[in-house]
Design a protein around this motif. Structure first.
Motif, mmCIF file in Angstrom:
data_model
loop_
_atom_site.group_PDB
_atom_site.id
_atom_site.type_symbol
_atom_site.label_atom_id
_atom_site.label_comp_id
_atom_site.label_asym_id
_atom_site.label_seq_id
_atom_site.Cartn_x
_atom_site.Cartn_y
_atom_site.Cartn_z
ATOM 1 N N TYR A 24 0.756 -1.158 -0.162
ATOM 2 C CA TYR A 24 -0.050 -0.444 0.208
ATOM 3 C C TYR A 24 0.959 1.343 0.060
ATOM 4 N N ASP A 25 1.602 1.640 0.688
ATOM 5 C CA ASP A 25 2.474 2.682 0.905
ATOM 6 C C ASP A 25 3.591 2.587 -0.153
ATOM 7 N N GLN A 26 3.968 1.780 -1.320
ATOM 8 C CA GLN A 26 4.690 1.793 -2.523
ATOM 9 C C GLN A 26 3.308 1.972 -3.303
ATOM 10 N N ILE A 27 2.286 1.575 -3.588
ATOM 11 C CA ILE A 27 1.445 1.960 -3.913
ATOM 12 C C ILE A 27 1.024 3.569 -4.473
ATOM 13 N N LEU A 28 0.385 3.827 -2.588
ATOM 14 C CA LEU A 28 0.492 5.060 -2.829
ATOM 15 C C LEU A 28 1.755 6.743 -3.137
ATOM 16 N N SER A 29 2.898 6.256 -3.097
ATOM 17 C CA SER A 29 4.307 7.008 -3.226
ATOM 18 C C SER A 29 4.470 7.006 -4.343
ATOM 19 N N LEU A 30 4.040 5.848 -5.636
ATOM 20 C CA LEU A 30 3.599 5.781 -6.825
ATOM 21 C C LEU A 30 2.801 6.601 -7.670
ATOM 22 N N VAL A 31 1.445 7.181 -6.394
ATOM 23 C CA VAL A 31 0.348 7.619 -7.256
ATOM 24 C C VAL A 31 1.205 8.990 -7.149
ATOM 25 N N GLN A 32 1.407 9.397 -5.694
ATOM 26 C CA GLN A 32 2.066 11.210 -5.740
ATOM 27 C C GLN A 32 3.584 11.172 -6.421
ATOM 28 N N ARG A 33 3.931 9.911 -6.922
ATOM 29 C CA ARG A 33 5.019 10.891 -7.411
ATOM 30 C C ARG A 33 5.104 11.973 -8.268
ATOM 31 N N ASP A 34 3.981 12.176 -9.489
ATOM 32 C CA ASP A 34 4.163 13.121 -9.728
ATOM 33 C C ASP A 34 3.175 14.176 -9.470
ATOM 34 N N GLY A 35 2.281 13.616 -8.138
ATOM 35 C CA GLY A 35 1.889 14.968 -7.970
ATOM 36 C C GLY A 35 0.429 14.390 -8.198
ATOM 37 N N CYS A 36 0.036 13.137 -8.238
ATOM 38 C CA CYS A 36 -1.670 13.228 -8.395
ATOM 39 C C CYS A 36 -2.163 12.617 -7.483
ATOM 40 N N GLU A 37 -3.600 13.413 -7.626
ATOM 41 C CA GLU A 37 -4.819 13.865 -6.649
ATOM 42 C C GLU A 37 -5.770 13.099 -6.541
ATOM 43 N N VAL A 38 -5.719 12.724 -8.260
ATOM 44 C CA VAL A 38 -6.926 12.236 -8.449
ATOM 45 C C VAL A 38 -6.959 10.149 -9.397
ATOM 46 N N VAL A 39 -7.009 9.266 -8.799
ATOM 47 C CA VAL A 39 -7.310 7.882 -9.307
ATOM 48 C C VAL A 39 -8.136 7.844 -10.062
ATOM 49 N N LEU A 40 -8.281 7.875 -11.304
ATOM 50 C CA LEU A 40 -9.211 6.309 -12.630
ATOM 51 C C LEU A 40 -8.985 5.385 -12.629
ATOM 52 N N VAL A 41 -10.013 4.360 -12.238
ATOM 53 C CA VAL A 41 -10.061 3.531 -12.387
ATOM 54 C C VAL A 41 -11.347 2.609 -13.697
ATOM 55 N N ASP A 42 -10.424 1.819 -14.255
ATOM 56 C CA ASP A 42 -11.473 1.529 -15.132
ATOM 57 C C ASP A 42 -10.810 0.165 -14.935
ATOM 58 N N LEU A 43 -11.502 -0.843 -14.419
ATOM 59 C CA LEU A 43 -10.924 -2.752 -14.821
ATOM 60 C C LEU A 43 -12.502 -3.135 -15.308
ATOM 61 N N GLN A 44 -12.778 -3.785 -16.678
ATOM 62 C CA GLN A 44 -13.793 -5.139 -16.804
ATOM 63 C C GLN A 44 -12.826 -6.214 -15.257
ATOM 64 N N ASP A 45 -13.981 -6.678 -14.981
ATOM 65 C CA ASP A 45 -14.047 -7.612 -14.073
ATOM 66 C C ASP A 45 -14.934 -8.868 -14.389
ATOM 67 N N CYS A 46 -14.433 -10.130 -14.628
ATOM 68 C CA CYS A 46 -15.078 -11.363 -14.740
ATOM 69 C C CYS A 46 -15.827 -11.510 -13.818
ATOM 70 N N GLY A 47 -16.360 -10.934 -12.870
ATOM 71 C CA GLY A 47 -17.803 -11.584 -11.476
ATOM 72 C C GLY A 47 -17.485 -12.550 -11.275
ATOM 73 N N ALA A 48 -16.004 -12.505 -11.138
ATOM 74 C CA ALA A 48 -14.810 -14.072 -10.067
ATOM 75 C C ALA A 48 -14.179 -13.314 -9.069
ATOM 76 N N ARG A 49 -14.672 -13.541 -7.662
ATOM 77 C CA ARG A 49 -13.193 -13.466 -6.617
ATOM 78 C C ARG A 49 -12.151 -13.593 -6.961
ATOM 79 N N PHE A 50 -11.370 -14.072 -7.897
ATOM 80 C CA PHE A 50 -10.297 -14.875 -8.381
ATOM 81 C C PHE A 50 -9.601 -14.239 -9.014
ATOM 82 N N TYR A 51 -10.074 -13.069 -9.877
ATOM 83 C CA TYR A 51 -9.832 -12.510 -10.519
ATOM 84 C C TYR A 51 -8.712 -10.926 -9.719
#
Length: 218
Positions: free
Chosen positions: A108-135
């Motif tokens: 989680y800390d590494q992800i936050l560091s990558l998000v903030q590396r270029d000063g990002c304040e918004v994360v858009l999430v666009d992922l197509q799920d398959c409807g199963a837990r293991f995706y």
């Protein structure tokens, strides 16, 4: 979470969150506030004409989104990586010139560091799920939600991070929930929190569940 819909009749169709965001540059700018933005996307993050979300949003003058970087889940954001791989830690997308960061298996800390590396304040999430837990894509979204919650709690080195989920339909439908619920003792990258095998939710609905039940407990 942005989703579309349709009225009655045989010709109605669903408008995805990405389509809604791309429908108007002024609307998209309102969603992101014009702030530096990154996007968590994969190969299925496309418009009806198969234009990839990153390609559609890369030009801020047309899209209204100040897109500065891309977050890649398993397989990379264009689907070029093998299973179990997310791509190199930092590369440049040759098509758009945007910096690409792999968040697959990152803390989680590494992800936050990558998000903030270029000063990002918004994360858009666009992922197509398959409807199963293991995706693994839904768990990459979960990781981003936890990282963003950490930013709001004062962790990291930047401003608070807003997450906007661009919803997509569950291809298995939302009428049936089936299979065992994951036991916490067996959590892993293909199931981090209790969820039935066939969960019956869209990624937007999953994000609501994660925020209400689990985010903030790490």
């Amino acid at each position: 979470f942005f989703r579309g819909g349709g009225g009655g009749g045989g010709n109605c169709r669903t408008t995805t969150g990405l389509e809604r965001l791309c429908s108007s540059a002024s609307f998209a700018k309102g969603v992101t506030g014009g702030r530096p933005t990154c996007i968590l996307a994969h190969a299925a993050s496309v418009l009806p004409d198969l234009t990839h979300a990153v390609d559609a949003l890369a030009d801020a003058t047309k899209s209204g989104v100040n897109l500065v970087s891309v977050l890649a889940p398993e397989h990379g954001f264009r689907g070029a990586q093998q299973a179990g791989h997310g791509g190199k830690n930092a590369t440049v997308d040759p098509r758009t010139g945007l910096q690409v960061f792999s968040i697959y298996t990152k803390s989680y800390d590494q992800i936050l560091s990558l998000v903030q590396r270029d000063g990002c304040e918004v994360v858009l999430v666009d992922l197509q799920d398959c409807g199963a837990r293991f995706y693994t894509y839904i768990w990459s979204m979960y990781d981003v939600l936890v990282a963003a919650a950490g930013a709001r709690s004062g962790h990291g080195n930047g401003a608070p991070v807003k997450v906007v989920v661009l919803d997509r339909p569950n291809p298995l439908g939302g009428q049936r929930i089936e299979g065992p619920v994951l036991a916490e003792a067996f959590s892993s990258g293909v199931g981090k929190r209790p969820l039935s095998m066939r969960h019956g939710m869209t990624i937007g609905e999953l994000a609501n569940l994660f925020n209400e039940e689990y985010v903030g407990q790490e």
